[in-house]
Write an enzyme that holds these catalytic residues in place. Structure first.
Site, short mmCIF file in Angstrom:
data_model
loop_
_atom_site.label_atom_id
_atom_site.label_comp_id
_atom_site.label_asym_id
_atom_site.label_seq_id
_atom_site.Cartn_x
_atom_site.Cartn_y
_atom_site.Cartn_z
N HIS A 211 5.65 9.38 14.06
CA HIS A 211 5.23 10.59 13.36
C HIS A 211 4.11 11.30 14.10
O HIS A 211 4.10 12.54 14.21
CB HIS A 211 4.79 10.24 11.93
N HIS A 253 0.90 1.97 10.35
CA HIS A 253 0.55 1.91 11.77
C HIS A 253 -0.91 1.50 11.94
O HIS A 253 -1.74 1.71 11.05
CB HIS A 253 0.77 3.27 12.45
#
Length: 297
Positions: A211, A253
Site C-alpha cells: 500500500h 506492517h
C-alpha cells in the site's frame, strides 16, 4: 671415646647387611668387562643389552606415539577446517550483527506500539473504521478497476496515453512487491491471517508494504501529469503518507516495511518515467486489449 667405638662395633656386628650372604649389596658395582675378560662377563653384557633394547623400544614407542599424535593433530586440523564457519559457535559476534539485531528489535517494538487499531476494543477502536477506509484507498483493486474504467471512457489520445502508462505502472508495482514478499516472507508485527482482498492483490506478507509503495507511486505520477492546485498537491502527499501509517496502525506492517515501501514507490515512478510509452504504442496496446484489429493495418 673407647666407649663410643665399642658401641659402633656392636652396632656394625648387629647390622644384617654385614652378614656374609648380604656382603655383595655393600660392594660398589664393578665396571663393565669386555667380552674376553672372564667367565662372569655374560651377566653385565646381558644387562647392558637389555637396557639398550629397552631404550630402543621406548624410543620406537615414543616416535610411534608422536607420529600418531601428529597424524591425529593433522586429522583434527583437517576436520576442523572441513567444517563451515557458520557451524562454529561465535562467542564474539561482530559489531554489524549486533547493530542489525538491535535495529530489528527496535523496529518490532515500535511497530507493536503503533498498532493501536489492532484490537476492536482498544484505545484506537473509534478510529478503526476510518483507518481501514484510508488503507483501502491504497489497495490495488480500486486503482486497477478505476484506471480501466477511466481508460474505457476516455476519448482523447493524451488521456489514453497517461492512463495506459498508469495502468502499466500499477501492474509493475503489483508484480514487483508480490515477488519481493514471496522472496522475503516476513510476517507482520501482529500475526493475522491475510484477508480476501489481500489474496486478490497478492499482499500476503509484510515486507515491503504494498500500500505504501502504491500510494507513493500514484501520488508522484498524478502530481507529474496533472495540473493541480497547491492545496490538492499537499493533500496528495498527505494521503500517500497516511496510507502507509494506516497499515502500521492496523498492525499489518512494520515501520521498516512502510519505509521500504515508500522508497520502492519512488523507484517505480522513476522507472515508468524513464520508459514512458508514446501515444502510438499506447493505441496499439488499447487495440490489442479491445480486440480492435483494423487499427493495426
Amino acid at each position: 671415646m673407647p666407649g663410643v667405638q665399642a658401641r659402633c662395633r656392636a652396632r656394625d656386628r648387629n647390622n644384617v647387611l654385614n652378614r656374609p650372604e648380604f656382603l655383595s649389596l655393600n660392594q660398589p658395582p664393578r665396571r663393565e668387562q669386555m667380552p674376553g675378560e672372564g667367565r662372569g662377563s655374560s651377566g653385565p653384557r646381558r644387562a647392558t643389552f637389555r637396557q639398550q633394547s629397552q631404550q630402543e623400544d621406548s624410543g620406537l614407542r615414543g616416535s610411534r606415539d608422536s607420529s600418531e599424535g601428529g597424524s591425529a593433530a593433522d586429522g583434527g586440523v583437517k576436520e576442523a577446517s572441513r567444517w563451515p564457519e557458520q557451524d562454529c559457535m561465535q562467542l564474539n559476534p561482530s559489531f554489524r550483527g549486533i547493530a542489525i539485531n538491535s535495529l530489528l528489535a527496535i523496529d518490532i517494538s515500535l511497530s507493536k506500539r503503533m498498532g493501536v487499531c489492532v484490537r476492536p476494543h482498544g484505545s484506537g477502536a473509534p478510529l478503526r473504521s476510518m483507518v481501514t477506509l484510508l488503507a483501502l484507498s491504497g489497495h490495488a483493486l480500486p486503482w486497477l478497476c478505476g484506471t480501466l474504467i477511466c481508460l474505457w471512457r476516455s476519448n482523447t489520445l493524451a488521456g489514453q496515453e497517461v492512463l495506459v502508462n498508469l495502468l502499466l505502472a500499477l501492474i509493475l508495482d503489483l508484480m514487483t512487491v508480490a515477488g519481493m514478499q514471496k522472496l522475503v516472507k516476513r510476517r507482520g508485527p501482529w500475526d493475522f491471517p491475510p484477508g480476501i482482498l489481500d489474496y486478490i492483490a497478492m499482499d500476503t506478507y509484510s515486507f515491503p508494504a504494498a500500500h505504501a509503495s502504491r500510494a507513493v507511486m500514484v501520488s508522484r505520477f498524478l502530481l507529474n501529469h496533472l495540473v493541480l492546485a497547491v492545496p490538492l498537491r499537499i493533500l496528495l502527499y498527505l494521503w500517500a503518507f497516511l496510507v502507509g501509517v494506516s497499515r502500521m496502525l492496523l498492525g499489518k506492517h512494520h515501520l521498516s516495511d512502510v519505509g521500504c515501501g515508500f522508497a520502492l514507490g519512488f523507484l517505480h515512478f522513476s522507472l515508468v518515467e524513464s520508459v514512458w510509452l508514446d501515444s502510438a504504442t499506447c493505441q496499439t496496446i488499447i487495440s490489442i486489449g479491445t480486440l480492435h484489429w483494423p487499427i493495426l493495418v
